[in-house]
Design a protein around this motif. Sequence first.
Motif, mmCIF file in Angstrom:
data_model
loop_
_atom_site.group_PDB
_atom_site.id
_atom_site.type_symbol
_atom_site.label_atom_id
_atom_site.label_comp_id
_atom_site.label_asym_id
_atom_site.label_seq_id
_atom_site.Cartn_x
_atom_site.Cartn_y
_atom_site.Cartn_z
ATOM 1 N N HIS A 1 0.823 -1.211 0.000
ATOM 2 C CA HIS A 1 0.000 0.000 0.000
ATOM 3 C C HIS A 1 0.861 1.267 0.000
ATOM 4 C CE1 HIS A 1 -3.766 -2.248 0.834
ATOM 5 N NE2 HIS A 1 -2.971 -3.035 1.559
ATOM 6 N N GLY A 2 2.171 1.099 -0.149
ATOM 7 C CA GLY A 2 3.056 2.261 -0.164
ATOM 8 C C GLY A 2 3.224 2.915 1.190
ATOM 9 N N LEU A 3 3.034 2.159 2.277
ATOM 10 C CA LEU A 3 3.137 2.717 3.627
ATOM 11 C C LEU A 3 4.331 2.100 4.355
ATOM 12 C CD1 LEU A 3 -0.643 2.573 4.619
ATOM 13 C CD2 LEU A 3 0.639 4.565 3.823
ATOM 14 N N THR A 4 4.782 2.785 5.381
ATOM 15 C CA THR A 4 5.865 2.274 6.206
ATOM 16 C C THR A 4 5.314 1.927 7.583
ATOM 17 O OG1 THR A 4 6.476 4.489 6.988
ATOM 18 C CG2 THR A 4 7.577 3.671 5.008
ATOM 19 N N ALA A 5 6.036 1.117 8.308
ATOM 20 C CA ALA A 5 5.623 0.730 9.655
ATOM 21 C C ALA A 5 6.839 0.752 10.568
ATOM 22 C CB ALA A 5 4.980 -0.652 9.652
ATOM 23 N N ARG A 6 6.621 1.227 11.761
ATOM 24 C CA ARG A 6 7.685 1.228 12.767
ATOM 25 C C ARG A 6 7.267 0.330 13.913
ATOM 26 N NH1 ARG A 6 9.430 7.639 13.200
ATOM 27 N NH2 ARG A 6 10.030 7.894 11.008
ATOM 28 N N MET A 7 8.161 -0.587 14.282
ATOM 29 C CA MET A 7 7.869 -1.524 15.361
ATOM 30 C C MET A 7 8.474 -1.009 16.659
ATOM 31 S SD MET A 7 8.603 -5.031 13.248
ATOM 32 C CE MET A 7 8.027 -5.187 11.553
ATOM 33 N N GLN A 8 7.717 -1.157 17.732
ATOM 34 C CA GLN A 8 8.153 -0.706 19.057
ATOM 35 C C GLN A 8 8.569 0.759 19.043
ATOM 36 O OE1 GLN A 8 7.951 -2.621 21.882
ATOM 37 N NE2 GLN A 8 6.985 -4.195 20.614
ATOM 38 N N ASP A 9 7.785 1.571 18.345
ATOM 39 C CA ASP A 9 8.039 3.010 18.254
ATOM 40 C C ASP A 9 7.821 3.643 19.626
ATOM 41 O OD1 ASP A 9 8.862 5.029 16.639
ATOM 42 O OD2 ASP A 9 6.890 5.533 15.852
ATOM 43 N N VAL A 10 8.765 4.429 20.104
ATOM 44 C CA VAL A 10 8.691 4.994 21.455
ATOM 45 C C VAL A 10 7.974 6.338 21.427
ATOM 46 C CG1 VAL A 10 10.016 5.816 23.435
ATOM 47 C CG2 VAL A 10 10.787 3.799 22.167
ATOM 48 N N HIS A 11 6.950 6.498 22.285
ATOM 49 C CA HIS A 11 6.224 7.749 22.466
ATOM 50 C C HIS A 11 6.034 7.962 23.958
ATOM 51 C CE1 HIS A 11 5.204 8.017 18.156
ATOM 52 N NE2 HIS A 11 5.157 6.697 18.233
ATOM 53 N N HIS A 12 5.456 9.110 24.333
ATOM 54 C CA HIS A 12 5.247 9.412 25.753
ATOM 55 C C HIS A 12 3.818 9.874 25.984
ATOM 56 C CE1 HIS A 12 9.672 9.559 25.463
ATOM 57 N NE2 HIS A 12 9.611 9.076 26.702
ATOM 58 N N LEU A 13 3.254 9.418 27.087
ATOM 59 C CA LEU A 13 1.888 9.776 27.436
ATOM 60 C C LEU A 13 1.791 11.220 27.914
ATOM 61 C CD1 LEU A 13 -1.078 8.956 28.095
ATOM 62 C CD2 LEU A 13 -0.252 8.239 30.344
ATOM 63 N N ALA B 1 5.766 15.856 29.977
ATOM 64 C CA ALA B 1 7.108 15.851 30.572
ATOM 65 C C ALA B 1 7.952 14.687 30.071
ATOM 66 C CB ALA B 1 7.000 15.801 32.093
ATOM 67 N N GLY B 2 7.347 13.749 29.369
ATOM 68 C CA GLY B 2 8.096 12.620 28.835
ATOM 69 C C GLY B 2 8.505 11.603 29.865
ATOM 70 N N LEU B 3 7.714 11.456 30.942
ATOM 71 C CA LEU B 3 8.060 10.520 32.006
ATOM 72 C C LEU B 3 7.407 9.152 31.821
ATOM 73 C CD1 LEU B 3 7.727 12.940 35.071
ATOM 74 C CD2 LEU B 3 9.801 12.304 33.825
ATOM 75 N N VAL B 4 6.252 9.124 31.155
ATOM 76 C CA VAL B 4 5.513 7.869 30.977
ATOM 77 C C VAL B 4 5.681 7.419 29.533
ATOM 78 C CG1 VAL B 4 3.288 6.707 31.193
ATOM 79 C CG2 VAL B 4 3.851 8.622 32.712
ATOM 80 N N ARG B 5 6.422 6.349 29.338
ATOM 81 C CA ARG B 5 6.769 5.905 27.984
ATOM 82 C C ARG B 5 5.735 4.925 27.450
ATOM 83 N NH1 ARG B 5 12.558 3.269 26.396
ATOM 84 N NH2 ARG B 5 11.700 1.536 27.615
ATOM 85 N N LEU B 6 5.436 5.044 26.159
ATOM 86 C CA LEU B 6 4.551 4.126 25.454
ATOM 87 C C LEU B 6 5.323 3.477 24.316
ATOM 88 C CD1 LEU B 6 1.400 6.422 25.059
ATOM 89 C CD2 LEU B 6 1.823 4.760 26.873
ATOM 90 N N ARG B 7 5.081 2.164 24.105
ATOM 91 C CA ARG B 7 5.754 1.460 23.008
ATOM 92 C C ARG B 7 4.762 0.542 22.300
ATOM 93 N NH1 ARG B 7 11.442 -1.121 24.512
ATOM 94 N NH2 ARG B 7 11.345 -1.463 22.271
ATOM 95 N N ALA C 1 -5.191 0.700 23.884
ATOM 96 C CA ALA C 1 -5.317 1.114 22.487
ATOM 97 C C ALA C 1 -5.837 2.539 22.384
ATOM 98 C CB ALA C 1 -6.241 0.158 21.742
ATOM 99 N N LEU C 2 -6.796 2.908 23.249
ATOM 100 C CA LEU C 2 -7.320 4.280 23.256
ATOM 101 C C LEU C 2 -6.209 5.277 23.591
ATOM 102 C CD1 LEU C 2 -9.635 6.352 23.221
ATOM 103 C CD2 LEU C 2 -10.085 5.754 25.617
ATOM 104 N N THR C 3 -5.346 4.917 24.535
ATOM 105 C CA THR C 3 -4.223 5.794 24.890
ATOM 106 C C THR C 3 -3.295 5.991 23.701
ATOM 107 O OG1 THR C 3 -4.314 5.045 27.192
ATOM 108 C CG2 THR C 3 -2.278 6.085 26.460
ATOM 109 N N TYR C 4 -2.973 4.891 22.999
ATOM 110 C CA TYR C 4 -2.109 4.999 21.827
ATOM 111 C C TYR C 4 -2.726 5.946 20.791
ATOM 112 C CZ TYR C 4 0.502 0.844 23.413
ATOM 113 O OH TYR C 4 1.269 -0.044 24.123
ATOM 114 N N ALA C 5 -4.003 5.743 20.474
ATOM 115 C CA ALA C 5 -4.652 6.563 19.461
ATOM 116 C C ALA C 5 -4.699 8.026 19.874
ATOM 117 C CB ALA C 5 -6.064 6.040 19.192
ATOM 118 N N THR C 6 -4.966 8.295 21.152
ATOM 119 C CA THR C 6 -5.055 9.677 21.641
ATOM 120 C C THR C 6 -3.708 10.373 21.542
ATOM 121 O OG1 THR C 6 -6.827 9.034 23.163
ATOM 122 C CG2 THR C 6 -5.696 11.111 23.603
ATOM 123 N N VAL C 7 -2.656 9.706 22.009
ATOM 124 C CA VAL C 7 -1.319 10.322 22.000
ATOM 125 C C VAL C 7 -0.844 10.577 20.574
ATOM 126 C CG1 VAL C 7 1.112 9.887 22.538
ATOM 127 C CG2 VAL C 7 -0.645 9.434 24.259
#
Length: 419
Positions: free
Chosen positions: A285-297, A300-306, A343-349
């Motif tokens: 589909h011409g898209l890329t994917a990142r596995m275990q991509d690091v984000h923060h909730l 302040a960047g204290l709560v990590r999401l992967r 999943a809701l947290t991931y989508a929101t962030v």
Amino acid sequence: MTEPGTEVSLREYGPAVSVPLSAEAGRALAASGILQNATPDPGRIGHWLLRAGSRVGAVRTPGGPVVRIMPKTPVSRLFFLLGFSLDPARAWRDSREGTVDTGAYDDVVPALAHAVERQIDGALRRGVLQGYQEVEESALVVRGRLREAEQIRRHFGRTPPVEIVYDAYTADTAENRILRAATERLLRLPDVPGPVRRRLAHQRVRLADAQPLVRGQELPRWQPSRLNSRYQSALRLAEAVLRGTSPEHRPGGTGPLTVDGFLFDMNQLFEDFVTVALDEALREHGLTARMQDVHHLDAAGLVRLRPDLVVRTRDGRTPLAVADAKYKVEKGDGLLNADLYQALTYATVLGLREAHLVYAAGRRPERFHEVRGTAAGPDGRRMRIYQHSLDLSSDPARLLASLTHIAARLAESSPHPRS
């Protein structure tokens, strides 16, 4: 007490089994973390309650039994998941069972030993791969280049030996070291059948010119190339043996006791399979994917999401959808609400309109929940959380088709209006 050499059979996520064990062997198993639970049986003196979790295979405790953990998934299917995760391009073209040859064995360790030996035999069929390695040594004659600094430091004002460096054409390559180490690792495992053990010993002899690896050190690096193409499938499987296992556990407080064996973590194997398969399908589909991509909730960047997988546009800048693999059964009775919250947290962030959960089994192939209080997009839909269920007992072609369908769903996603 259970005598050494006896066996205990458990089933992945099955009921606890009361087993006679010495306190020393029981503590070793409990501290190793390979079981979901290992505690003294309050109703039977000298017995321990053992319950398996997501790890399958066989382990052996000195002074205790061989503990064999059978997977819920058929062994042939387990190795299809493994083969696809290690070499998706080959398995995507050929989704038959035979991508990893497990022979007629239906236990994890015998099937693994057979598969690795067959791969190594195929790799060595045209001879042992050789390559140039830099050698530094002291010699009585000059060969190659003189190591001037070492010569002065060690032998200033003296006649030979001389410090030299040269390139040797040898079988002591990273590739052969990895294959030899995997062979030796398998020869130490319980449950390897006699015929397979003899063939593994033969392969070890063929690889004798490769230096043994030092236990605890990182595996040597190798780069795929035209020269080692015939080795690559064997190398990927050998690395799975050496890196993706539970090779030796040395629990604290148990002295010299070790727990030796081989275990697959089905949670990790399922996650690897799902994310690799989705990544491969999304490329269509011409898209890329990142596995275990690091984000923060938090800001302040204290709560990590992967999240397991984040789908992005071709340039990698804009996230479109997020997916998480769950090695469990999708249920409609509210018991998996924590997955929906995650999943809701991931989508929101990430500012997404959709999040996707992929389960190993479930009542329906697909369902979704529309989230109240979220803004509607141009199509009038609110944020949605999809729950997809795979059937690991289905044939590989159908299993891959299900993931292709999920990838198409991910490709249809678009960012939330607020982003």
